[in-house]
Design an enzyme around this catalytic site. Structure first.
Site, PDB file in Angstrom:
ATOM      1  N   ASP A   1       8.813  12.840  -3.249  1.00 26.04           N
ATOM      2  CA  ASP A   1       7.535  13.443  -3.652  1.00 26.04           C
ATOM      3  C   ASP A   1       6.502  12.331  -3.813  1.00 26.04           C
ATOM      4  O   ASP A   1       5.886  12.179  -4.856  1.00 26.04           O
ATOM      5  CB  ASP A   1       7.732  14.226  -4.950  1.00 26.04           C
ATOM      6  N   LEU A   2       6.361  11.517  -2.760  1.00 25.18           N
ATOM      7  CA  LEU A   2       5.440  10.388  -2.801  1.00 25.18           C
ATOM      8  C   LEU A   2       4.071  10.842  -2.320  1.00 25.18           C
ATOM      9  O   LEU A   2       3.872  11.089  -1.141  1.00 25.18           O
ATOM     10  CB  LEU A   2       5.986   9.247  -1.939  1.00 25.18           C
ATOM     11  N   GLU A   3       3.145  10.937  -3.247  1.00 31.38           N
ATOM     12  CA  GLU A   3       1.826  11.479  -2.961  1.00 31.38           C
ATOM     13  C   GLU A   3       0.773  10.391  -2.773  1.00 31.38           C
ATOM     14  O   GLU A   3      -0.416  10.680  -2.652  1.00 31.38           O
ATOM     15  CB  GLU A   3       1.421  12.453  -4.076  1.00 31.38           C
ATOM     16  N   ASN A   4       1.221   9.150  -2.755  1.00 27.05           N
ATOM     17  CA  ASN A   4       0.288   8.037  -2.602  1.00 27.05           C
ATOM     18  C   ASN A   4       0.625   7.180  -1.390  1.00 27.05           C
ATOM     19  O   ASN A   4       0.394   5.976  -1.377  1.00 27.05           O
ATOM     20  CB  ASN A   4       0.295   7.189  -3.882  1.00 27.05           C
TER      21      ASN A   4
END
Length: 333
Positions: free
Chosen positions: A158-161
């Site tokens: 869940d890497l949103e960056n």
């Protein structure tokens, strides 16, 4: 790709090759050695994020998560000082004294009930840099270490960056080699990340398709996006769910690797909440061609995996209204 994305002993082949007695003996051996002990993710599954923090939603222990959830993603593991490496610390104080021993026991109890528990990496503010071979190895080693320490079935990305598809794929393949065929691998990209197969998140999903369980894209905090028909759709509608899911379904993912991620309540996200009935309508539209809005896919995808929500805690704050409505619908697909 099989329907569970968790490689299981092919006992049907064994039975066709050996006598029934011999096959039963093999089955017994597998049960004894533990090779077949992990429960497979159901063909149609519900994923829920469990909060390891108190942000105003209902504080839960894992044992409180309803049985409607097939995959529980523990949010979140954090980056360490070593590039690529992650660690997890249970927020015992914030969770009312929930101890590590109780947490680990609850993981085992969920697994005994046929559920999967994975450790989620990232979140809105979490940044984990996997940008070279060394950090990819550190990621795989540290996640596998958490799996061994806590008993997690796998990992959620869940890497949103931002992420690097080359080295994240390398890390996940390395993890799969360490963990074996029962690894549960889930992802939760933002809508912008899955608009094109040339995006790093989409490229990662396709690169690890042989070990990928499900991509539960976040259909919220998004604004408007393009559907697979080239038209613009606004979040908060059945068309937004179906037309954007279509991009993944036509872009190379197996239907069993596609899930619809939505907030459990209007309090759980800044925008994009839809009622459980809209989620169920989108599931019907994609799997059966019924209950569609203005967008109707050119074909149906009866193998669609299911749905996800942020979070089990916000769901609980609403009396589990989301899981009690969406859960049975997913399981009846």
């Amino acid at each position: 790709m099989n329907s569970t994305h968790r490689r299981r002993p092919r006992l049907g082949v064994l039975i066709g090759t050996f006598t029934t007695a011999a096959a039963l003996a093999v089955t017994g051996l597998l049960a004894t050695t533990g090779s077949a002990s992990a429960a497979a993710v159901p063909a149609h599954a519900v994923t829920g994020y469990w909060q390891n923090f108190d942000n105003g939603a209902t504080v839960q222990e894992l044992a409180d998560v309803p049985a409607d959830y097939d995959i529980v993603a523990v949010a979140f593991a954090d980056a360490t000082a070593t590039p690529g490496a992650v660690d997890f610390t249970l927020d015992s104080a914030g969770l009312g004294g929930y101890t590590e021993d109780a947490f680990k026991a609850d993981i085992k109890a969920k697994q005994a009930a046929g559920k999967s528990v994975v450790i989620s990496i990232g979140g809105e503010k979490g940044t984990v840099s996997v940008s070279d071979a060394t950090s990819a190895a550190a990621f795989a080693d540290s996640v596998y270490g958490l799996m061994q320490e806590y008993g997690f079935d796998g990992v959620d990305i869940d890497l949103e960056n931002g992420l690097n598809s080359t080295y994240m794929s390398q890390a996940l393949k390395s993890l799969a080699t360490k963990a074996g065929g029962d690894l549960v691998l889930t992802m939760a990209p933002q809508t912008i990340d899955m608009q094109s197969t040339s995006g790093e998140y989409f490229k990662t999903a396709l690169a690890v398709k042989d070990i990928l369980t499900v991509v539960n894209m976040q259909y919220y905090n998004s604004g408007s996006m393009l559907g697979c028909d080239g038209k613009v759709y606004s979040q908060g509608s059945v068309d937004f769910l179906t037309a954007l899911a279509c991009i993944q379904l036509e872009g190379g993912l197996d239907p069993s690797q596609v899930g619809i991620g939505v907030p459990a309540s209007s309090s759980a996200a800044g925008g994009g909440y839809v009622s459980p009935s809209v989620v169920n309508a989108a599931l019907d539209c994609l799997t059966k061609g019924t209950n569609c809005g203005s967008f109707k896919p050119s074909k149906t995808y009866p193998g669609l995996r299911g749905a996800m929500t942020w979070s089990t805690n916000w769901d609980a704050a609403s009396g589990n209204a989301w899981s009690s409505a969406v859960g049975p619908h997913v399981h009846q697909l």
